[in-house]
Design an enzyme around this catalytic site. Structure first.
Site, mmCIF file in Angstrom:
data_model
loop_
_atom_site.group_PDB
_atom_site.id
_atom_site.type_symbol
_atom_site.label_atom_id
_atom_site.label_comp_id
_atom_site.label_asym_id
_atom_site.label_seq_id
_atom_site.Cartn_x
_atom_site.Cartn_y
_atom_site.Cartn_z
ATOM 1 N N GLY B 10 -1.728 -5.932 6.287
ATOM 2 C CA GLY B 10 -1.423 -5.851 7.704
ATOM 3 C C GLY B 10 -2.739 -5.531 8.369
ATOM 4 N N CYS B 11 -2.813 -5.435 9.684
ATOM 5 C CA CYS B 11 -4.156 -5.228 10.207
ATOM 6 C C CYS B 11 -4.230 -5.085 11.710
ATOM 7 C CB CYS B 11 -5.066 -6.387 9.871
ATOM 8 S SG CYS B 11 -5.090 -6.766 8.156
ATOM 9 N N ALA B 12 -5.491 -4.948 12.180
ATOM 10 C CA ALA B 12 -5.810 -5.000 13.599
ATOM 11 C C ALA B 12 -6.937 -5.989 13.780
ATOM 12 C CB ALA B 12 -6.269 -3.623 14.069
ATOM 13 N N GLY B 195 -9.644 -4.553 11.256
ATOM 14 C CA GLY B 195 -9.341 -3.339 10.504
ATOM 15 C C GLY B 195 -8.203 -3.671 9.580
#
Ligand code: SF4
Ligand code: SF4
Lengths: 502, 375
Positions: B10-12, B195
């Site tokens: 998952g991430c930004a 991120g």
């Protein structure tokens, strides 16, 4: 006198039987006689369950004739029965339907992935789930140009494509092998479901002229019924080289099945045997095949994809590659469990390879050669449920082909007596009194229901995989795992064993 | 160095671009991604920056990661054989660096995490020798070499290989990675950041985003559920998918569609996140023909599964979502010049006071292109 013991026992419960004689009328194999009461001739019974289904009192039961032969794990009853038959007749054993022997079914050794947390599954009841599929040759890339108004235009001209609403088409079954009513039902269902039926090698009856867009016409070695009009009243043309149930073997429609209508459709005299030679007598090499492909393309003005159907044999990958290079727009591969109207038993039961392996090999080979997009792959040969469909597509098929499953939907009991012309369900017969038993409307509805149901199930599978379009499953072997398979088989299928992550 | 396990994540993501090509330092992008600290878990962060090497703008800048000196020596031999090396140097870093300001981190001890034990980080500015491009284009040549290095040299990884751009990535929180690589000292006209929240422990620097090939860089929040077929689709075109991450397929797909097949960018995005048939069926004829052909021919390139992706390339920045928007993406503009994209609106507001803010529709690309030409 025949020494062959009856395979089945027909038991009539005389307490409940009300002597309506319905079973006598229904049994097309002449097993039931009425002498004061119904008297079965067990030897003639093929367990087609027609009488059982239509007995108003449920007074009939058919059972296996246990202990006809003393137990042996090696000399099985059917083995001995076949020997007895041949000892009596000195002939080739004929049979119908697909290979019934207990070979490993690889579909049942593959499992499908599903999403959890990190990638969400998608709810097919709330989100679009796309099954639309196009059959036909595709270029490796598209080219675009900009016109004067700076508008982008597609400059690549695509070859003809046939649209399917579901990636499931009906298999080639000829008018002759099956009845006109069965053909009608298949054509209507193909239209209702946005898919295709295939005429098989027997030409096409004029009653089906209005179904052109949903019909694949076949050109086989007998060239029965092949005219330019025939080729042009189709969505796609298929050259039949081989059939999974009888690789390397031609076809034989006995003269008894060739009545007035069939004789017209096939363009042969009434009552003559319709023999399809084993090879096409004008195709003895791949370049000959290429000529036929282009002859058909010329005859249809390059408006229809031309497919080539072959049976799954050891060298299928190289053969398929040659076929694609010869100009075919689609390849249908028929596995060794595929059905037939009539075939020598020894061929059906012993020749060919499983469709799962053939499909995996062909798809990979075409990819390795960079020509996978040049032809669609149709996968045939015992697709039994939507799970098989999903697995076939994940292995690399564009669409699957169903024959036996379609017949079962119409009422077939897989009694394997199609070659006798006595099909009690009005499917594999030309006897008017039997053909009447199949209502095309009802048959079509049942077929459409089956395709619709499998379509829904495919959507569920896609949703659980977290994708919403069939092209994201097609060839995505990463979403399959093998169970109880040896290393080599896994490698051939191009899948990892269950228990291994990505 | 290479991790043999597949890592879903998952991430930004965040991206900033000046359409006028004004170069800005890395402080904004670091602050923007730092705000979304909680979307990462300290197992990976990275940045792509464009316009950072004006003095070497015409040379291919290779950012390399080596496990050890032997790997470096071996690879250097290869590079000397295949390229003209104009300059090579260590990529400057601040060992043990941390982002000093407050982040959204749940607790201090996982909020800052000094960057330690990096691989050997080296950059090479190189020309392609002219005689090498008799039969292949220069870019094709570079792609081949990148595929070669990544698949054949153990302990060696090409982090980026474009001109006047570079990828800076590693294991840690992105804001700390940014400080570690001294991004505050670089100036670029496009910055993207990532991120990462992988769901198992990779500890592999090469596995962080962005994924780059030539000047393409991809930062990606999500998972490509169609990875299996995207990979098999790419392989016959000569791409070697060795990095065991779904994101690399996206970079290669853009390379194939836009560079090699010369598709206009908006149509390439149409192939990767196609409109639904129900919408195609309602399009005007010309558009319908194009959309249908794209789906027929590029079905294997369709990306399926949840994602928001920011693509960076020399001429611009493209943001797009999966077809049903399973992952977030917000865009904003300020004046004629600035374009922002981010997983969260707050990460844009942290660094700018935008004029317009919108969430692009599922499958619709937001394309920002430079006002001037670069190669
Ligand atoms: S052949 Fe069919 S109809 Fe005849 S007795 Fe047997 S099961 Fe009944
Ligand atoms: S089609 Fe008729 S004859 Fe053939 S297996 Fe089915 S029921 Fe029996």
């Amino acid at each position: 006198m025949s020494q062959i013991p009856p395979e089945f026992i027909v038991k009539i419960d005389y307490d409940t039987c009300r002597r309506c004689r319905r079973c006598v009328m229904n049994c097309s194999f002449g097993c039931m006689q009425f002498k004061d009461r119904v008297v079965p001739d067990h030897k003639k019974c093929v367990a087609c369950h027609r009488c059982v289904t239509f007995c108003p009192e449920s007074a009939i039961s058919i059972t296996k004739n246990e202990l006809t032969y003393k137990d042996s794990a090696n000399w099985l009853p059917e083995t001995r029965q076949n020997i007895l038959k041949q000892a009596e007749t000195g002939g080739i054993l004929l049979t119908g339907m697909g290979n019934p022997r207990p070979y490993q079914i690889l579909w049942d050794h593959m499992l499908i992935d599903a999403c959890q947390v990190t990638n969400p599954s998608i709810d097919p009841l709330r989100e679009p789930m796309e099954l639309r599929t196009f059959l036909g040759r595709k270029p490796n890339r598209l080219e675009f140009t900009r016109d004067g108004n700076d508008e982008i235009k597609l400059s690549t001209e695509l070859q003809p494509q046939v649209k399917l609403d579901v990636p499931i088409v009906f298999a080639a079954m000829s008018y002759g092998a099956i009845s006109l009513n069965a053909h009608r039902a298949l054509a209507m269902a193909a239209k209702n479901s946005g898919t295709l039926m295939n005429t098989g090698e027997g030409g096409i009856h004029k009653d089906l002229n209005s179904y052109t867009d949903n019909i694949v016409v076949q050109v086989a070695s007998g060239r029965f019924g092949v005219t330019s009009e025939y080729l042009n009243s189709s969505a796609m043309v298929e050259i039949k080289i081989g059939q999974g149930a009888k690789p390397g073997i031609g076809g034989h429609l006995p003269g008894e099945k060739v009545g007035e209508d069939i004789s017209k459709t096939r363009m042969i005299p009434v009552g003559t045997d319709a023999l399809s030679p084993a090879p096409h007598h004008d195709i003895y090499s791949i370049e000959d095949l290429s000529q036929l492909i282009y002859a058909i393309k010329e005859a249809t003005d390059y408006t229809k994809p031309v497919s080539v159907k072959i049976s799954a044999v050891h060298n299928v990958a190289a053969i398929a590659s040659g076929i694609v290079r010869a100009g075919a727009d689609a390849v249908t591969i028929d596995g060794f469990r595929g059905g037939t109207g009539a075939a020598p038993m020894v061929i059906r039961d012993n020749v060919g390879i499983p469709i799962e392996l053939a499909l995996a090999a062909v798809d990979q080979r075409l990819r390795d050669e960079g020509i996978r997009s040049h032809a669609s792959i149709l996968c045939a040969g015992s697709i039994r449920n939507s799970g098989d469909v999903a697995k076939a597509i994940a292995l690399g098929a564009d669409a699957v082909v169903i024959g036996t499953a379609a017949l079962v939907a119409m009422g077939c009991r897989v009694c394997q007596k199609c070659y006798t012309g006595n099909c009690a369900w009005g499917i594999a017969t030309q006897k008017p009194e039997l053909v009447r038993r199949l209502d095309p409307q009802v048959g079509a509805e049942r077929l459409s229901n089956l395709v619709t149901a499998w379509g829904y199930e495919l959507q569920e599978i896609l949703g659980s995989l977290g994708v919403n379009s069939i092209e994201s499953l097609r060839g995505s072997r990463e979403r399959l795992r093998g169970i109880d398979l040896d290393e080599q088989t896994l490698e051939l299928l191009g899948i990892k064993p269950a228990g291994i992550g990505q | 160095m290479r991790c043999d396990c597949y890592i879903p994540s998952g991430c930004a993501v965040s991206g900033i671009m000046s359409k006028a090509g004004e170069r800005m330092d890395g402080n904004d992008i670091i602050r923007s991604i730092a705000l979304m600290h909680d979307r990462s878990n300290g197992l990976g962060g990275g940045f792509a920056a464009y316009g950072i090497y004006p003095r070497h703008a015409n040379e291919y800048a290779f950012h390399m990661m080596f496990d050890n000196m032997e790997a470096k020596d071996q690879c250097e031999e290869y590079l000397k054989d295949t390229f003209d090396i104009v300059l090579d140097e260590e990529i400057p870093t601040r060992p043990g660096a941390v982002f000093e300001q407050d982040t959204s981190g749940r607790s201090a001890e996982c909020g800052t995490q000094p960057i330690t034990s990096p691989p050997i980080l080296w950059r090479y500015f190189m020309d392609v020798p002219e005689h090498r491009t008799t039969f292949v284009s220069e870019r094709e040549y570079v792609v081949e070499k990148v595929m070669d290095i990544n698949s054949k040299f153990t302990g060696t990884f090409v982090a980026s290989s474009g001109k006047n751009m570079g990828a800076f990535k590693g294991v840690g929180y992105p804001e700390d990675i940014g400080m570690f690589y001294k991004l505050d000292e670089y100036k670029g006209y496009i910055w993207t950041a990532h991120g990462r929240f992988p769901t198992n422990t990779p500890g592999w620097w090469g596995g962080a985003h962005p994924f780059c090939l030539l000047d393409w860089s991809i930062v990606h929040n999500g998972e490509i559920s169609s990875y299996g077929i995207n990979k098999r689709y790419l392989e016959p075109f000569g791409y070697k998918l060795e990095l065991r991450t779904d994101t690399e397929v996206v970079a290669y797909l853009f390379d194939l569609l836009v560079r090699r097949h010369k598709m206009p960018m908006d149509l390439a995005v149409r192939a990767l996140a196609s409109p639904f048939w129900k919408d195609i069926d309602r399009m005007p004829k010309r558009e319908q023909k194009i959309a249908t052909a794209i789906r027929q021919v590029y079905g294997g390139a369709l990306l399926n599964g949840p994602f928001s992706i920011i693509l960076g390339y020399s001429r611009g920045m493209v943001g797009f979502n999966d077809r049903i928007k399973l992952r977030p993406m917000t865009c904003a503009t300020k004046g004629d010049d600035m374009l922002y994209m981010s997983s969260e609106e707050s990460a844009i507001r942290e660094i700018a006071d935008p004029d317009t803010v919108w969430s692009p529709k599922a499958g619709t690309a937001v394309i920002g292109e430079l006002n001037w030409e670069v190669e």
